[in-house]
Design a protein around this motif. Sequence first.
Motif, PDB file in Angstrom:
ATOM      1  N   PHE A 169      48.046  35.383  43.310  1.00 46.60           N
ATOM      2  CA  PHE A 169      47.238  35.477  42.087  1.00 46.60           C
ATOM      3  C   PHE A 169      47.842  36.039  41.063  1.00 46.60           C
ATOM      4  N   ARG A 193      44.294  44.946  36.089  1.00 45.81           N
ATOM      5  CA  ARG A 193      45.968  44.611  36.131  1.00 45.81           C
ATOM      6  C   ARG A 193      46.932  45.889  36.129  1.00 45.81           C
ATOM      7  N   ARG A 240      39.844  31.227  36.330  1.00 45.78           N
ATOM      8  CA  ARG A 240      39.100  32.522  36.278  1.00 45.78           C
ATOM      9  C   ARG A 240      37.914  32.327  37.641  1.00 45.78           C
ATOM     10  N   CYS A 256      39.205  32.317  40.955  1.00 43.16           N
ATOM     11  CA  CYS A 256      39.737  33.512  41.637  1.00 43.16           C
ATOM     12  C   CYS A 256      38.539  34.604  41.777  1.00 43.16           C
ATOM     13  N   TYR A 257      37.426  34.552  40.980  1.00 41.32           N
ATOM     14  CA  TYR A 257      36.407  35.515  40.980  1.00 41.32           C
ATOM     15  C   TYR A 257      35.505  34.946  42.166  1.00 41.32           C
ATOM     16  N   SER A 314      48.630  36.578  36.475  1.00 44.96           N
ATOM     17  CA  SER A 314      48.256  36.673  35.064  1.00 44.96           C
ATOM     18  C   SER A 314      49.448  36.531  34.224  1.00 44.96           C
ATOM     19  N   TYR A 326      45.339  33.288  37.070  1.00 50.32           N
ATOM     20  CA  TYR A 326      44.094  33.513  36.827  1.00 50.32           C
ATOM     21  C   TYR A 326      43.457  33.343  35.465  1.00 50.32           C
ATOM     22  N   LEU A 332      45.332  42.356  40.138  1.00 52.47           N
ATOM     23  CA  LEU A 332      46.449  41.777  39.976  1.00 52.47           C
ATOM     24  C   LEU A 332      47.810  42.325  39.884  1.00 52.47           C
TER      25      LEU A 332
END
Length: 222
Positions: free
Chosen positions: A109, A222, A145, A148-149, A111, A141, A156
Motif C-alpha cells: 500500500f 504518511r 481510498r 484501503c479504508y 501513495s 491509496y 503508509l
Amino acid sequence: MAVSLREGFCISGYSALDSTLDRKKPLFGAAAHSLEFSPWKNEYSLKQMVLGEPLAGRDKSVQNFSICFPQSARWWDKGELDNMVDIRSAGNLVDTLANAGNRLVILNFYSPDCGGCRTLHPKICQIAESNPDALFLKINYEDHRSMCYNLNIRVLPFFRFYRGQQGRICSFSCTIATINKFKDAMAKYNLGNCDSGPAKGLEKTELLKLALGESPPSSIIR
C-alpha cells in the motif's frame, strides 16, 4: 534544458502567425500559454490567457504546443518487474489473492505523494527481483481510498503478507530505516510450498466491508 522532476516545472510562451508579413512573431492580442507539471502525479496542465485585443486587419492563429512525459517518470512505476502487479479494483484484489495458490503474496500500500513510500520503492523492487516466485501487489491509496479504508490501512507505507490456506500471515508498516523488518518476513514466509488447496485470501469481515464500500476519511498517516 534540464529540469528536476522532483521539484516540478512550468513552461510558458506565446506566438502567432501574421499573414501580412508571412512570418512568426509575437503579437499584441496573442494567447499566452503556461505548462505546469506535477512531479508526484506525472500530470501536466496547459493554461491559456488572452493578452489583449488583436490588431485590426491581421490574420493570426495562436501556435499550440504540448509535452508528453513517459510513464517511467512516475517513481512508483520505475524498476517494475513481472511479479509486481498493479491492483485496479477491490474485485481484482480478491480474485488475484484467490488465484495465487501457495505463492507468497505481498500487498504493498503506497501513495504517490508519500516520501517514505518513494524512498522505500527501489528496495522493494530489489527484493522482488531476488524473490521471483513471490507476488507483489501494488495498491495506490490515491486511486483506491475506499478499498484501503475498508481494509483498515491507516498508515503508509504498509504491507500485508498472504500465503495459501493460511491467508494473511503478517502485516506491518516499515520505512527505509526499518527495511530489515520486511527482509525478515520474506525470509520467514517465503519457504516454498507449505500447504495445498485453495488460497484463503481476505477475511470474510474484510470482504463484507469491501462490499459495503464505506467512505474513507480525508487523511492518512504518511
